[in-house]
Design a protein around this motif. Structure first.
Motif, PDB file in Angstrom:
ATOM      1  N   GLY A  89       0.810  -1.201   0.000  1.00 12.01           N
ATOM      2  CA  GLY A  89       0.000   0.000   0.000  1.00 12.01           C
ATOM      3  C   GLY A  89       0.846   1.255   0.000  1.00 12.01           C
ATOM      4  N   PHE A  90       0.219   2.359  -0.336  1.00 13.89           N
ATOM      5  CA  PHE A  90       0.922   3.649  -0.321  1.00 13.89           C
ATOM      6  C   PHE A  90      -0.079   4.753  -0.009  1.00 13.89           C
ATOM      7  N   THR A  91       0.304   5.650   0.923  1.00 15.31           N
ATOM      8  CA  THR A  91      -0.476   6.834   1.260  1.00 15.31           C
ATOM      9  C   THR A  91       0.344   8.068   0.923  1.00 15.31           C
ATOM     10  N   PHE A  92      -0.242   8.996   0.205  1.00 16.12           N
ATOM     11  CA  PHE A  92       0.508  10.135  -0.311  1.00 16.12           C
ATOM     12  C   PHE A  92       0.901  11.148   0.753  1.00 16.12           C
ATOM     13  N   GLY A  93       0.182  11.218   1.885  1.00 16.34           N
ATOM     14  CA  GLY A  93       0.574  12.154   2.937  1.00 16.34           C
ATOM     15  C   GLY A  93      -0.600  12.967   3.430  1.00 16.34           C
ATOM     16  N   GLU A  94      -0.347  13.795   4.453  1.00 18.02           N
ATOM     17  CA  GLU A  94      -1.412  14.552   5.100  1.00 18.02           C
ATOM     18  C   GLU A  94      -2.048  15.588   4.176  1.00 18.02           C
ATOM     19  N   LYS A  95      -1.259  16.212   3.301  1.00 23.46           N
ATOM     20  CA  LYS A  95      -1.805  17.243   2.423  1.00 23.46           C
ATOM     21  C   LYS A  95      -2.714  16.649   1.358  1.00 23.46           C
ATOM     22  N   PHE A  96      -2.441  15.419   0.955  1.00 27.50           N
ATOM     23  CA  PHE A  96      -3.270  14.721  -0.036  1.00 27.50           C
ATOM     24  C   PHE A  96      -3.343  13.261   0.392  1.00 27.50           C
TER      25      PHE A  96
END
Length: 229
Positions: free
Chosen positions: A120-127
């Protein structure tokens, strides 16, 4: 169970070069449970009203834990174990799913265990867009009529956001080919979940959620209510 041992070894090797580079070294322990009106997994109905406890330990980017579900009326039961490693928004893991009735054999009935690898991958808090790919490696429901392994795959995309102090999360899950989710490429689940925290005291809030689930692959829809402890 050879596959899960290989996956654990791979995860351990991945951790060697990155430990100490901003990873959380302190051991954390999470204990909780959900009470749900019905148990729906990836667009597929599993059981009625259920209690779903969880326990996990995290340190150095690793998380190891267990999750379970028991139906109140039919005593349908599931218990899962999982191991994952996360760094910089990227995660890799392996899970052992087991679901059956109360009288079923956990250790002797190996076919009831379904081993799944996931990334999995999460792009970060801003997106905060999250992507996930989950593929079954073993299990009696992951074979066709001839006994051929299907390697059923579930690809998901989700996005959380908030409106007026209510947390929302929308998502979609697809199956790219024939497998345990359907006979072809199909949309397995379209979900929209809203969670609101009810403040019971200055130090404790009780999260309640409602989740709307559409499953074109199963030609079904669900509205699930839950309480998180």
């Amino acid at each position: 169970m050879r596959t899960i041992y290989q996956a654990v070894a791979i995860l351990s090797l991945l951790a060697v070069p990155v430990t100490g580079y901003g990873q959380e070294e302190k051991l954390t322990v999470d204990v909780g449970a959900d009470l749900v009106s019905s148990f729906v997994w990836r667009g597929m109905y599993q059981s009625g009203a259920s209690i779903q406890p969880t326990l996990n330990f995290s340190a150095f980017g690793f998380t190891v834990g267990t999750w379970g579900s028991t139906d109140f009326s039919t005593y349908a039961k599931e218990i899962d174990f999982y191991l994952s490693y996360e760094i910089g928004g990227f995660s890799v893991g392996v899970a052992d799913y087991w679901w059956n009735g109360e009288s079923a054999s956990y250790f002797r009935d190996r076919c009831s265990h379904h081993i799944e690898a996931n990334i999995g991958f999460t792009f970060g808090e801003k997106f905060p867009l999250s992507l996930g790919v989950n593929t079954m490696l073993t299990g009696e429901e992951d074979v066709d009529d001839t006994g051929k392994r299907l390697y059923s795959t579930y690809i998901s995309v989700s996005f959380p956001f908030s409106i007026k102090k209510i947390d929302f999360e929308t998502g979609i899950g697809i199956s790219p080919r024939k497998g345990m989710y359907g006979d072809k490429f199909d949309v397995v689940a379209i979900t929209a979940r809203a969670t609101k925290n009810f403040q019971l005291s200055p130090k404790y809030a009780l999260p309640l959620f409602v989740e709307l689930i559409f499953s074109p692959a199963q030609d079904n829809a669900f509205l699930v209510f839950g309480i998180q402890f």
